[in-house]
Write a protein that holds these residues in place. Structure first.
Motif, PDB file in Angstrom:
ATOM      1  N   HIS A 176     -24.242 -11.447   2.602  1.00  0.00           N
ATOM      2  CA  HIS A 176     -25.151 -12.179   3.404  1.00  0.00           C
ATOM      3  C   HIS A 176     -25.452 -13.613   2.584  1.00  0.00           C
ATOM      4  O   HIS A 176     -25.521 -14.695   2.874  1.00  0.00           O
ATOM      5  CB  HIS A 176     -26.597 -11.714   3.847  1.00  0.00           C
ATOM      6  CG  HIS A 176     -26.180 -10.613   4.743  1.00  0.00           C
ATOM      7  ND1 HIS A 176     -27.079  -9.287   4.782  1.00  0.00           N
ATOM      8  CD2 HIS A 176     -25.471 -10.336   5.837  1.00  0.00           C
ATOM      9  CE1 HIS A 176     -26.624  -8.453   5.612  1.00  0.00           C
ATOM     10  NE2 HIS A 176     -25.722  -8.981   6.046  1.00  0.00           N
ATOM     11  N   LEU A 177     -25.562 -13.203   1.167  1.00  0.00           N
ATOM     12  CA  LEU A 177     -26.019 -14.240   0.298  1.00  0.00           C
ATOM     13  C   LEU A 177     -24.652 -15.169   0.311  1.00  0.00           C
ATOM     14  O   LEU A 177     -25.021 -16.492   0.035  1.00  0.00           O
ATOM     15  CB  LEU A 177     -26.153 -13.750  -1.189  1.00  0.00           C
ATOM     16  CG  LEU A 177     -26.090 -14.728  -2.316  1.00  0.00           C
ATOM     17  CD1 LEU A 177     -27.401 -15.766  -2.075  1.00  0.00           C
ATOM     18  CD2 LEU A 177     -26.514 -14.244  -3.583  1.00  0.00           C
ATOM     19  N   GLY A 178     -23.533 -14.757   0.142  1.00  0.00           N
ATOM     20  CA  GLY A 178     -22.349 -15.494   0.133  1.00  0.00           C
ATOM     21  C   GLY A 178     -22.056 -16.418   1.358  1.00  0.00           C
ATOM     22  O   GLY A 178     -21.867 -17.480   1.270  1.00  0.00           O
ATOM     23  N   THR A 179     -22.311 -15.786   2.524  1.00  0.00           N
ATOM     24  CA  THR A 179     -22.405 -16.645   3.812  1.00  0.00           C
ATOM     25  C   THR A 179     -23.431 -17.676   3.715  1.00  0.00           C
ATOM     26  O   THR A 179     -23.069 -18.877   4.055  1.00  0.00           O
ATOM     27  CB  THR A 179     -22.375 -15.555   4.780  1.00  0.00           C
ATOM     28  OG1 THR A 179     -21.396 -14.661   5.050  1.00  0.00           O
ATOM     29  CG2 THR A 179     -22.480 -16.388   6.304  1.00  0.00           C
ATOM     30  N   PHE A 180     -24.556 -17.479   3.353  1.00  0.00           N
ATOM     31  CA  PHE A 180     -25.537 -18.453   3.420  1.00  0.00           C
ATOM     32  C   PHE A 180     -25.232 -19.784   2.309  1.00  0.00           C
ATOM     33  O   PHE A 180     -25.346 -20.724   2.837  1.00  0.00           O
ATOM     34  CB  PHE A 180     -27.023 -17.762   3.033  1.00  0.00           C
ATOM     35  CG  PHE A 180     -28.067 -18.803   3.021  1.00  0.00           C
ATOM     36  CD1 PHE A 180     -28.659 -19.196   3.988  1.00  0.00           C
ATOM     37  CD2 PHE A 180     -28.503 -19.146   1.853  1.00  0.00           C
ATOM     38  CE1 PHE A 180     -29.679 -20.181   4.066  1.00  0.00           C
ATOM     39  CE2 PHE A 180     -29.469 -20.176   1.870  1.00  0.00           C
ATOM     40  CZ  PHE A 180     -30.086 -20.756   2.842  1.00  0.00           C
ATOM     41  N   ALA A 181     -24.704 -19.085   1.023  1.00  0.00           N
ATOM     42  CA  ALA A 181     -24.328 -20.385   0.304  1.00  0.00           C
ATOM     43  C   ALA A 181     -23.240 -21.148   0.540  1.00  0.00           C
ATOM     44  O   ALA A 181     -23.426 -22.249   0.331  1.00  0.00           O
ATOM     45  CB  ALA A 181     -23.903 -19.492  -1.234  1.00  0.00           C
ATOM     46  N   ARG A 182     -22.328 -20.612   1.373  1.00  0.00           N
ATOM     47  CA  ARG A 182     -21.142 -21.351   1.686  1.00  0.00           C
ATOM     48  C   ARG A 182     -21.618 -22.209   2.938  1.00  0.00           C
ATOM     49  O   ARG A 182     -20.863 -23.220   3.019  1.00  0.00           O
ATOM     50  CB  ARG A 182     -19.978 -20.363   2.078  1.00  0.00           C
ATOM     51  CG  ARG A 182     -19.275 -19.940   0.903  1.00  0.00           C
ATOM     52  CD  ARG A 182     -18.209 -18.949   1.274  1.00  0.00           C
ATOM     53  NE  ARG A 182     -17.321 -18.534   0.004  1.00  0.00           N
ATOM     54  CZ  ARG A 182     -17.725 -17.094  -0.506  1.00  0.00           C
ATOM     55  NH1 ARG A 182     -18.749 -16.403  -0.117  1.00  0.00           N
ATOM     56  NH2 ARG A 182     -17.110 -16.748  -1.610  1.00  0.00           N
ATOM     57  N   THR A 183     -22.461 -21.820   3.724  1.00  0.00           N
ATOM     58  CA  THR A 183     -23.150 -22.794   4.740  1.00  0.00           C
ATOM     59  C   THR A 183     -23.969 -23.813   4.162  1.00  0.00           C
ATOM     60  O   THR A 183     -23.758 -24.848   4.771  1.00  0.00           O
ATOM     61  CB  THR A 183     -24.075 -21.784   5.651  1.00  0.00           C
ATOM     62  OG1 THR A 183     -23.172 -20.818   6.240  1.00  0.00           O
ATOM     63  CG2 THR A 183     -24.504 -22.688   6.842  1.00  0.00           C
ATOM     64  N   LEU A 184     -24.583 -23.503   3.020  1.00  0.00           N
ATOM     65  CA  LEU A 184     -25.382 -24.602   2.691  1.00  0.00           C
ATOM     66  C   LEU A 184     -24.532 -25.591   1.812  1.00  0.00           C
ATOM     67  O   LEU A 184     -24.897 -26.789   1.754  1.00  0.00           O
ATOM     68  CB  LEU A 184     -26.464 -24.003   1.509  1.00  0.00           C
ATOM     69  CG  LEU A 184     -27.825 -24.876   1.161  1.00  0.00           C
ATOM     70  CD1 LEU A 184     -28.621 -25.287   2.293  1.00  0.00           C
ATOM     71  CD2 LEU A 184     -28.414 -23.980   0.294  1.00  0.00           C
ATOM     72  N   HIS A 185     -23.669 -24.994   1.188  1.00  0.00           N
ATOM     73  CA  HIS A 185     -22.581 -26.019   0.344  1.00  0.00           C
ATOM     74  C   HIS A 185     -21.325 -25.748   0.672  1.00  0.00           C
ATOM     75  O   HIS A 185     -20.748 -24.846  -0.050  1.00  0.00           O
ATOM     76  CB  HIS A 185     -22.778 -25.740  -1.038  1.00  0.00           C
ATOM     77  CG  HIS A 185     -21.930 -26.575  -1.849  1.00  0.00           C
ATOM     78  ND1 HIS A 185     -21.690 -27.810  -1.990  1.00  0.00           N
ATOM     79  CD2 HIS A 185     -21.001 -26.055  -2.900  1.00  0.00           C
ATOM     80  CE1 HIS A 185     -20.996 -28.187  -2.832  1.00  0.00           C
ATOM     81  NE2 HIS A 185     -20.491 -27.253  -3.242  1.00  0.00           N
TER      82      HIS A 185
END
Length: 305
Positions: free
Chosen positions: A282-291
């Motif tokens: 979930h962290l990886g998905t959110f981070a790639r969405t944000l940047h």
């Protein structure tokens, strides 16, 4: 070596890279010249590419891929026996085998296993199994402590590799575990996930008071803050301190991502946050969405200016 691990040959030629990616050798050389692909020169002046770096860029979708089997590694998670990887790591940790533990972690990542998957489906269950072995007196506490240190060393080695080939321009993320939470691995794994997603990630480690994390926010001005919560000594004190911390993050314009086994629903319902995840995926998905990472040229020659 088990299926899913990369062969022990770190460098490939420009010809091998060209065949694997489905482009010409001249295109590979041009990508090297414009820093799309890092390269190392031999004493004779020939370009050699790190197989892991070519694979990493292809796996991120930044390069075309024609026949990655030529790199002697699988690219899909489905090609890797995750259970076999976990079993191998468990054996190595219990035996205190540093070299084997490092090889399992490094080769699994280089074989295409995402760090999030390595964290969620290999390291987390393996460490839980080690902890259960101690709780049920199958092993002594020193085995558990040694296994944790060996696993941490393997992850630090992977961190060094990720930092070495990181982009120069990256958004900043910082993170920690709160006061009283002495667990090392969750925040370290979060850092690795963010490094792999194209962020500069500073891990302040365990037992970090939220007041200190707020000071770091003001000094470093990150775009994202993560908080791994594996143990809470004082729930009410944590909730109060967290709300002050979140107000500071909001003032600084930083997204806050929280997670961890101690963050049960009753506690989480009292907390404001940008994103929550009970898995590092979930962290990886959110981070790639944000940047989202900038895209590289798809194939062929770069356009002439």
């Amino acid at each position: 070596m088990s299926r899913g691990f990369a062969e022990d040959r770190p460098y490939i030629s420009t010809l091998e890279a060209a065949k694997a990616l489905g482009v010409s050798v001249s295109t590979i050389k041009r990508w090297v010249d414009v820093d799309i692909l890092p390269a190392h020169r031999t004493a004779g002046g020939h370009r050699k590419l790190m197989r892991s770096e070519v694979l990493a860029l292809a796996r991120q979708g930044d390069l075309p891929r024609e026949d990655l089997a030529r790199l002697a590694v699988p690219i899909r998670k489905s090609d890797i026996d995750v259970k076999a990887v976990a079993d191998a790591l468990h054996r190595a940790l219990l035996e205190g085998d540093v070299a084997s533990s490092r090889a399992v972690v490094r080769c699994s990542y280089e074989a295409g296993l995402p760090i999030e998957t390595l964290a969620d489906e290999v390291i987390a269950p393996v460490m839980a199994k080690v902890g259960h072995g101690w709780e049920t007196s199958q092993i002594d506490v020193w085995h558990e402590h040694r296994g944790t240190q060996v696993c941490t060393a393997a992850l630090f080695e992977l961190q060094t590799e990720l930092e070495r080939r990181a982009e120069s321009e990256r958004p900043l993320a910082i993170g920690a575990a709160p006061a009283g939470d002495l667990y090392i691995l969750p925040s370290l794994l979060a850092q690795l996930v963010l490094l792999d997603a194209g962020w500069e990630a500073i891990n302040l480690g365990g037992n970090t008071p939220l007041e200190s994390l707020s000071k770091a926010l003001r000094a470093l001005r990150p775009r994202l803050v993560w908080l791994t919560i594996s143990h809470l000594e004082d729930v009410e004190g944590f909730v109060s301190a967290y709300r002050d911390f979140h107000r500071e993050a909001d003032r600084q314009g930083a997204a806050v991502v929280v997670g961890g086994r101690a963050l049960i629903e009753a506690v989480r319902a009292r907390l404001p946050y940008s994103s929550f995840g009970d898995r590092l995926t979930h962290l990886g998905t959110f981070a790639r969405t944000l940047h989202p990472r900038p895209k590289r040229p798809n194939r062929g020659r770069p356009r002439k200016v």
